[in-house]
Design a protein around this motif. Structure first.
Motif, mmCIF file in Angstrom:
data_model
loop_
_atom_site.group_PDB
_atom_site.id
_atom_site.type_symbol
_atom_site.label_atom_id
_atom_site.label_comp_id
_atom_site.label_asym_id
_atom_site.label_seq_id
_atom_site.Cartn_x
_atom_site.Cartn_y
_atom_site.Cartn_z
ATOM 1 N N GLU A 26 0.878 -1.595 -0.230
ATOM 2 C CA GLU A 26 0.196 -0.221 0.139
ATOM 3 C C GLU A 26 0.863 1.246 0.023
ATOM 4 N N ALA A 27 1.867 0.716 0.215
ATOM 5 C CA ALA A 27 2.293 2.486 1.157
ATOM 6 C C ALA A 27 3.220 2.633 -0.444
ATOM 7 N N GLY A 28 3.538 2.379 -1.653
ATOM 8 C CA GLY A 28 3.652 2.320 -3.309
ATOM 9 C C GLY A 28 3.352 2.995 -3.816
ATOM 10 N N ALA A 29 1.742 2.186 -3.924
ATOM 11 C CA ALA A 29 0.659 2.726 -3.898
ATOM 12 C C ALA A 29 -0.104 3.942 -3.841
ATOM 13 N N ARG A 30 0.117 4.271 -2.153
ATOM 14 C CA ARG A 30 -0.428 5.588 -1.796
ATOM 15 C C ARG A 30 0.813 6.823 -2.336
ATOM 16 N N ALA A 31 2.232 6.645 -2.406
ATOM 17 C CA ALA A 31 3.257 7.595 -2.939
ATOM 18 C C ALA A 31 2.505 8.017 -4.129
ATOM 19 N N VAL A 32 2.206 7.009 -4.852
ATOM 20 C CA VAL A 32 2.455 7.950 -6.072
ATOM 21 C C VAL A 32 0.579 8.318 -6.971
ATOM 22 N N ARG A 33 0.163 8.010 -6.244
ATOM 23 C CA ARG A 33 -1.294 8.504 -5.642
ATOM 24 C C ARG A 33 -1.024 9.564 -5.039
ATOM 25 N N GLN A 34 -0.567 9.906 -4.378
ATOM 26 C CA GLN A 34 0.264 11.135 -4.416
ATOM 27 C C GLN A 34 0.769 12.266 -4.766
ATOM 28 N N LYS A 35 1.443 11.706 -5.699
ATOM 29 C CA LYS A 35 1.752 12.340 -6.341
ATOM 30 C C LYS A 35 1.587 12.633 -7.911
ATOM 31 N N LEU A 36 0.615 11.931 -7.964
ATOM 32 C CA LEU A 36 -0.625 12.129 -9.220
ATOM 33 C C LEU A 36 -1.648 12.992 -8.896
ATOM 34 N N GLU A 37 -2.405 13.134 -7.718
ATOM 35 C CA GLU A 37 -3.201 14.116 -7.089
ATOM 36 C C GLU A 37 -2.192 15.572 -7.274
ATOM 37 N N GLY A 38 -1.451 15.174 -6.656
ATOM 38 C CA GLY A 38 -0.779 16.233 -6.192
ATOM 39 C C GLY A 38 -0.569 17.121 -8.058
ATOM 40 N N ALA A 39 -0.463 16.520 -9.178
ATOM 41 C CA ALA A 39 -0.867 17.241 -10.052
ATOM 42 C C ALA A 39 -1.887 16.867 -10.846
ATOM 43 N N GLY A 40 -2.886 17.617 -9.787
ATOM 44 C CA GLY A 40 -4.186 17.380 -10.275
ATOM 45 C C GLY A 40 -4.575 16.807 -11.010
#
Length: 124
Positions: free
Chosen positions: A62-76
Motif C-alpha cells: 500500500e505504501a507504494g500505491a499511496r506514494a504514486v497516488r499522492q504524486k498524481l493528485e498533486g499534479a491535479g
C-alpha cells in the motif's frame, strides 16, 4: 334590453393521433403475417460509451500505491485504486480516470509520463 348571446366558437379541428412507435408497427405487422420493416437506426439502442483509464502501476504494498497516488493528485489528476488478486498475490492498481474518449486518456497519459511515471491506456 336583451343582450345577444356570444356566437359559439367553432370546435378546434381534431389533431391526428400520434403515430405509434416503430416497434409497435413492426410487432403489429409480424402478428398479421405481413413483412415487417427492419428496425430503424433510431430504434436501436445507443452504442455504449467507451470508458478508458490510465493505469500507472500495480503495487504489492500500500505504501507504494499511496506514494504514486499522492504524486498524481498533486499534479491535479483524479486517481483511484483497484485491488486485484493475481497468481502472485494481491496487487493494488493505481489508475487515473475514467475518460470517455481516447484523446482525453492520451492527454492524461502524457501528463503521467511527464511526472516520470509509466502509463498504459486501458479500455474498461
Amino acid at each position: 334590453p336583451v343582450a345577444a348571446a356570444p356566437a359559439p366558437t367553432p370546435p378546434e379541428p381534431a389533431k391526428p393521433a400520434a403515430a405509434p412507435p416503430a416497434d409497435a408497427n413492426r410487432a403489429r405487422a409480424l402478428l398479421e403475417g405481413k413483412p415487417a420493416a427492419p428496425a430503424s437506426a433510431a430504434a436501436k439502442p445507443a452504442a455504449s460509451v467507451e470508458r478508458l483509464v490510465v493505469q500507472v502501476g500495480a503495487f504489492s504494498e500500500e505504501a507504494g500505491a499511496r506514494a504514486v497516488r499522492q504524486k498524481l493528485e498533486g499534479a491535479g489528476l483524479k486517481t483511484y485504486t483497484h485491488v486485484a488478486q493475481t497468481a502472485d498475490g494481491k496487487r493494488i492498481r493505481v489508475r487515473v480516470g475514467p475518460f470517455e474518449n481516447r484523446a482525453d486518456a492520451d492527454k492524461a497519459a502524457a501528463r503521467v509520463k511527464a511526472l516520470g511515471l509509466p502509463a498504459a491506456v486501458l479500455t474498461l
